[in-house]
Each structure stands twice: as structure tokens, then as C-alpha cells.
Design an enzyme around this catalytic site. Structure first.
Site, PDB file in Angstrom:
ATOM      1  N   ASP A  28       0.832  -1.204   0.000  1.00  0.00           N
ATOM      2  CA  ASP A  28       0.000   0.000   0.000  1.00  0.00           C
ATOM      3  C   ASP A  28       0.867   1.255   0.000  1.00  0.00           C
ATOM      4  OD1 ASP A  28       1.092  -0.132   2.495  1.00  0.00           O
ATOM      5  OD2 ASP A  28      -0.774   0.111   3.601  1.00  0.00           O
ATOM      6  N   CYS A  71       5.063  -0.296   1.886  1.00  0.00           N
ATOM      7  CA  CYS A  71       5.622  -1.648   2.036  1.00  0.00           C
ATOM      8  C   CYS A  71       7.117  -1.644   2.366  1.00  0.00           C
ATOM      9  CB  CYS A  71       5.337  -2.496   0.797  1.00  0.00           C
ATOM     10  SG  CYS A  71       6.167  -1.929  -0.697  1.00  0.00           S
ATOM     11  N   HIS A 125       7.878  -3.207  -4.608  1.00  0.00           N
ATOM     12  CA  HIS A 125       7.238  -3.931  -3.508  1.00  0.00           C
ATOM     13  C   HIS A 125       8.264  -4.835  -2.836  1.00  0.00           C
ATOM     14  CE1 HIS A 125       4.083  -5.749  -1.149  1.00  0.00           C
ATOM     15  NE2 HIS A 125       4.631  -6.921  -1.414  1.00  0.00           N
TER      16      HIS A 125
END
Length: 417
Positions: free
Chosen positions: A191, A194, A404
Site C-alpha cells: 500500500d 511496504c 514492492h
């Protein structure tokens, strides 16, 4: 690349509106343009960049590299010369675009959208459909879990990368290399927090004492002290408090910093590894407290950036990444860094590569990252910073794309020995 594609598609919209009547020549021209559009769409789907779409960014990148050259280190510790654009090229294009787009009400929307774009390029049709089904299956069970339960790292790889594309093959080899040292992996919620979430989770999971920078008596007065010196900090933004002035929320920053110290101290005093892990899991299920910790980290990163900038201006020695941090057009000073980068973390964007250095330097931790898409290169294992202090603890993360991050856990017995 994504920014170039979006710009070009906007330019095409005028072409795709058919007038009431067309001459023969105009129809012929429209037909040719239509073919060009489909060609470019096809190039995007198979991951082949269009020379026409990329010409403008390429020109900009050339001018940047001609003007500004700096040094960075690879994972081998060797000093390598590179330009600013190459350091942040994996994120800069999409990041610069996101800064000026309206933020989604769902902070995970931007990352989810980018992930779906990646699938079109890297995955075959079967793999795309399988990942969609997997997301649906895990959404209900992991909705409130910021860091999912651990699972076998090779099993995770098999579930995520079944395709036969070159990227899928590289990812599998990367995971196999990581599996030589770590048996399991824990998925981290994506979100735009991370990188902060994964780093803080790993740091707290192995914490045995309170870091010296958290023991400082000045910590609780940090927001007030900075605000008294720098009026522009009034425009600092907190999660879900966009638009409110710093002067009205400085007390909240103080509370967040106190909370960070309290949680770190409590968890570090737990002796048993299982009990410590349970305490971490409990903290990362408490969404309200969790996000407060991330905002505290962001503010500490700003404080570190201000110190580095001031030291450099006063002729003191600063780490190499500090030059890169303030060499960007969007962060030539701490004020711009706050406006264009730190204020957006967790809202419309995550941490860029050079900001991973800033995070590590702020925490006084070495962040070791397995960058799977860099498998079989010197950058497969990258350290932030490159030249950490010997007594800094080390936390390890995994990334497939520098956007991510997940966390590897359960070191293999051979590695522990």
C-alpha cells in the site's frame, strides 16, 4: 515508459474521433493512423518499447546524464560510476508521473494498477488468470494482516511464477538462490508503505535493545524544534490528514515518535523468539498504531535529510547517497524532498532507491535486499547503505521490482551455523 505511453495515448484521442464525412485521402490517412495505434498497443503488450513513444524521455535522460555524474556502489562494494538517472531509473519514471496525478482514495490502488501492467508484459495468459484467482482467495483471509504468515519460499515461487517467460525464469532462479539461506517468506501488504513496513517488521523482529537515536531526550521535541527553524515544515502531511497544517498536528508527530520508542523498547525486552514474534505480529495487525509508526519514520527521515544537507553545505563529510538524494531535480533541498517525495510516501507512491539509503541511514541499520530481477548481476544483493558501520544490525528484504518488498524468514540451518 508508462508515462510516455500515457502521454502518447492522450495525443491519440483526438485522432480516434471520426468526423461526419471524410474525403478519400482523409480516410486513407485515418486507416494508416489506426494501424499505427494497434501496432503500438501490440508493442506495449509484448514488452517492446516504441521508439516514437520513448523518444522524449530518452532525450531528457541524455541531457541529465551529460550534466550530472556521481558514484554509487554495487553489492560487491566496488565503486562504480553511473549517472543519476540510472540509479533511480527503475522507479523514477513512474514516480515523477504519479506526483502530478490525483491520488486514489485507496492507497493500494496505485501499486495494484502498476502490478497489473507488469503482468501484461511479463506473464502469459494462464499466469495472469491464476494470479487474479490467488488474489481473490487471499483477500478475505489476509485483509487485516500487514505481514502474512510465513510459507515455504520455493512453494511461494512456484505459485507466483509458473509462466515460461524470460522474466519468470529469472525470478525462479533468484528465489532458488535466496532459498539457499532462507527457508520461508512472508508477504507484505502493498500500500505504498511496504518498504517501511518490511524494514520495520524485520528490525523489530530481531531487536534486542533500544537504538541510541531512540533514547535521545530530544526525540519528543523534534517536531517542535524543526518547526521553529523551518517554516516550510508546516506543510508536512500525515496519513488521512491531508490539507492540515503542521502547526496543528505537531503534537501528533510527537505522539507518534513516543509510540515508536515505546513499541521498540517493549519488543526488544522480550527474550523468547516465539514471544517476540507474537508481539510483532500483534503490532502489525493494529492498523492505527502501525501507520503512526510509519509516519514517525518518515519524519525521522526528513530530520536526517536536513542534517545531511546542512553538513554538506558546511563542508563536512557526508555519505555518497546524500549527493544523489539532493542531485535530483525534484529534491535539490530538504524542502523539495518533503514536498515531492516524503509527503507522497504511503499516499501516492513508495520509496525510491536513493530513499532506501536514507531510511537505512536514519535507522542506523544495514538493509540487505535480494533484488530478484537483478539475478546473476553484481546488484542481485544490494546493501543500503554501501558502507555501513560494522556494529549496525542487518535486516533482509526481497523485491522483484524495487517497488514492492517482502521479507525472508527462517534462516536455513547451514546458514545459521
Amino acid at each position: 515508459m508508462y508515462f510516455s505511453i500515457l502521454q502518447s495515448q492522450d495525443n491519440f484521442q483526438g485522432w480516434m474521433t471520426e468526423p461526419a464525412s471524410l474525403s478519400a485521402g482523409a480516410k486513407q490517412m485515418q486507416k494508416k493512423q489506426s494501424v499505427d495505434i494497434h501496432l503500438m498497443k501490440h508493442e506495449r503488450e509484448v514488452g517492446v518499447p516504441s521508439k516514437k513513444l520513448g523518444s522524449a524521455p530518452d532525450e531528457k535522460e541524455r541531457s541529465t546524464s551529460e550534466i550530472r555524474k556521481d558514484y554509487v556502489y554495487g553489492s560487491t562494494g566496488r565503486l562504480e560510476k553511473t549517472d543519476i538517472a540510472s540509479l533511480v531509473s527503475d522507479q523514477a519514471a513512474s514516480r515523477n508521473c504519479e506526483l502530478y496525478l490525483p491520488a486514489s482514495s485507496d492507497p493500494s490502488a496505485a501499486e495494484s494498477s502498476e502490478d497489473s501492467e507488469e503482468e501484461d508484459i511479463y506473464s502469459d495468459a494462464e499466469e495472469i488468470e491464476r494470479k487474479k484467482i490467488l488474489r481473490c482467495e487471499t483477500t478475505s483471509s489476509e485483509h487485516k494482516l500487514s505481514v502474512a504468515p510465513e510459507m515455504d519460499i520455493l512453494e511461494y515461487c512456484r505459485r507466483e511464477w509458473r509462466g515460461n517467460t524470460p522474466v519468470a525464469n529469472k525470478m525462479r532462479k533468484g528465489y532458488e538462490a535466496v532459498a539457499q539461506k532462507f527457508a520461508s517468506i512472508r508477504r507484505v501488504r502493498g500500500d505504498n508503505y511496504c518498504a517501511l513496513r518490511a524494514t520495520l517488521f524485520q528490525a523489530l523482529s530481531q531487536a534486542t535493545q533500544l537504538p541510541s537515536w531512540l533514547q535521545s531526550e530530544d526525540l519528543t521535541m523534534l517536531s517542535e524544534n524543526l518547526l521553529s527553524k523551518y517554516d516550510w515544515i508546516k506543510q508536512w502531511q500525515l496519513k488521512e490528514k491531508l490539507g492540515k497544517k503542521m502547526g496543528k498536528i505537531s503534537d501528533e508527530i510527537k505522539e507518534y515518535l513516543i509510540l515508536l520508542r515505546k513499541k521498540w523498547k517493549t519488543i526488544s525486552e522480550i527474550k523468547g523468539p516465539l514471544e517476540k514474534q507474537e508481539a510483532c505480529d500483534k503490532l502489525f495487525r493494529n492498523e492505527e498504531e502501525e501507520y503512526r509508526l510509519y509516519e514517525a519514520l518518515k519524519f525521522l527521515m526528513l530530520n536526517t535529510a536536513i542534517k545531511l544537507y546542512s553538513d554538506d553545505k558546511n563542508g563536512k563529510r557526508v555519505p555518497v547517497f546524500s549527493w544523489l538524494l539532493f542531485a535530483r531535480d525534484t529534491s535539490s533541498n530538504p524542502c523539495q524532498l518533503m514536498h515531492n517525495h516524503l509527503n507522497h510516501i504511503g499516499h501516492s507512491g513508495g520509496l525510491e532507491q536513493v530513499e532506501m539509503f536514507l531510511l537505512a541511514y536514519t535507522l542506523q541499520y544495514t538493509i540487505q535486499v535480494y533484488r530478484l530481477y537483478k539475478y546473476n548481476t553484481d546488484e542481485f544483493i544490494t546493501l543500503y547503505p554501501n558502507d555501513p558501520e560494522e556494529d549496525w544490525p542487518v535486516v533482509t528484504l526481497i523485491t522483484e521490482d524495487d517497488r514492492h518488498y517482502n521479507v525472508p524468514v527462517s534462516m536455513c540451518q547451514e546458514t545459521m551455523l
